[in-house]
Design an enzyme around this catalytic site. Structure first.
Site, PDB file in Angstrom:
ATOM      1  N   ASP A  10      29.126  79.924  16.963  1.00 45.89           N
ATOM      2  CA  ASP A  10      29.136  78.810  17.952  1.00 45.89           C
ATOM      3  C   ASP A  10      27.839  78.002  17.826  1.00 45.89           C
ATOM      4  OD1 ASP A  10      28.858  77.415  20.130  1.00 45.89           O
ATOM      5  OD2 ASP A  10      29.717  79.039  21.512  1.00 45.89           O
ATOM      6  N   VAL A  11      28.005  76.544  17.511  1.00 44.11           N
ATOM      7  CA  VAL A  11      26.697  76.008  17.031  1.00 44.11           C
ATOM      8  C   VAL A  11      25.868  75.671  18.388  1.00 44.11           C
ATOM      9  CG1 VAL A  11      27.813  74.831  14.834  1.00 44.11           C
ATOM     10  CG2 VAL A  11      28.035  73.725  17.301  1.00 44.11           C
ATOM     11  N   ASN A  29      29.346  68.451  11.673  1.00 46.00           N
ATOM     12  CA  ASN A  29      30.428  67.961  12.272  1.00 46.00           C
ATOM     13  C   ASN A  29      31.065  68.585  13.291  1.00 46.00           C
ATOM     14  OD1 ASN A  29      33.591  66.889  11.528  1.00 46.00           O
ATOM     15  ND2 ASN A  29      33.840  69.101  11.750  1.00 46.00           N
ATOM     16  N   TYR A  88      32.200  62.865  26.013  1.00 40.24           N
ATOM     17  CA  TYR A  88      32.259  62.429  24.719  1.00 40.24           C
ATOM     18  C   TYR A  88      31.376  61.274  24.217  1.00 40.24           C
ATOM     19  CZ  TYR A  88      34.381  62.184  20.010  1.00 40.24           C
ATOM     20  OH  TYR A  88      34.670  62.138  18.648  1.00 40.24           O
ATOM     21  N   LYS A 132      27.984  61.135  21.625  1.00 44.53           N
ATOM     22  CA  LYS A 132      27.999  60.328  20.335  1.00 44.53           C
ATOM     23  C   LYS A 132      26.943  59.380  20.226  1.00 44.53           C
ATOM     24  CE  LYS A 132      31.189  62.894  18.418  1.00 44.53           C
ATOM     25  NZ  LYS A 132      30.947  63.577  17.359  1.00 44.53           N
TER      26      LYS A 132
END
Length: 268
Positions: free
Chosen positions: A66-67, A93, A166, A170
């Protein structure tokens, strides 16, 4: 077989058992890189991609992590370096969406998206840079000491109502990427972002899985087609190779023209 631009190098791709990540991992393997396939769930999908990449004549390894969890990221990098000797390329990614109207968005929805999409990129980039600095340059395989590719989005510049968590993640990735490029450029560590538009993957199925939805999507895309994971993979190979050695700190949009705002083509 693709040109072996990345022969002798090892890439780690997070969130690589489906969608864009899988497409990027396959392209890097076809270009001669050994590939670490990071995944959280569906190990059978990760192993299928490992087997496909091994068919290109390179090595591949699936690692679950899990990043957003520091200890899991550190363990993943240790396992990858123990297996391959080093990491030359990181493709940050892994990402997800938890959409909601802003006044109805929960703190858990906000935190999950920020933790995976942004903190995950921080944790992985930090481990990659530590490895690049420990290992030093390898001029026999690459002009750069290391390469990091951050997966951003057209929504680093296009606001997105109903997806505030989201879009915020970004937008922040842009500053993370540019700040790292600035801080580590003198060590020949290159850091860039790929900013996809609409790509045909499971994360956005509702945008393309009916003729009506696809036709509506095309009103946003001047080039009049939806992108494919291999489109992103081709760009990732370029950014990981010496062909792009003078590119760092760049957000590269790959979106069929979405960021030229086709709605204004007739004057708005």
């Amino acid at each position: 077989m693709a040109d072996q631009k990345l022969k002798g190098q090892t890439a780690l791709v997070t969130g690589a058992n489906s969608g864009i990540g899988a497409g990027v991992a396959k392209s890097l393997g076809q270009a001669g890189a050994n590939v670490v396939i990071n995944y959280v769930s569906r190990p059978e999908d990760a192993e299928a991609i490992v087997n496909e990449i091994k068919g290109y004549g390179v090595d591949a390894l699936a690692i679950q992590a899990d990043v957003s969890k520091e200890e899991q990221v550190q363990a993943m990098f240790k396992q990858a370096v123990d297996h391959f000797g080093t990491i030359d390329i990181l493709v940050n990614n892994a990402g997800l969406q938890r959409d909601a109207k802003f006044d109805e968005m929960t703190l858990d929805q906000w935190n999950l998206v920020i933790n995976v999409n942004l903190t995950g990129q921080f944790l992985c980039a930090r481990e990659a840079i530590r490895e690049f600095l420990r290992r030093g340059p390898r001029p026999d395989v690459s002009k750069a000491t290391g390469k990091i590719i951050c997966m951003s989005s057209v929504h680093e510049i296009i606001p997105w109502a109903g997806h505030v968590n989201y879009a915020s993640s970004k937008g922040a990735i842009k500053m993370l990427m540019q700040s790292l490029a600035q801080e580590y450029g003198d060590r020949q560590i290159r850091v860039n972002s790929i900013c996809p538009g609409a790509i045909q993957t499971p994360i956005n199925t509702s945008a393309w899985n009916t003729p009506q939805a696809l036709n509506s999507l095309m009103t946003l895309i001047p080039y009049n087609r939806i992108g494919q994971p291999e489109d992103i993979g081709n760009l990732a190979v370029f950014l990981a190779s010496d062909d792009s050695d003078y590119i760092t700190g760049a957000s590269i949009f790959i979106d069929g023209g979405m960021t030229v705002f086709e709605g204004f083509a007739t004057g708005g």
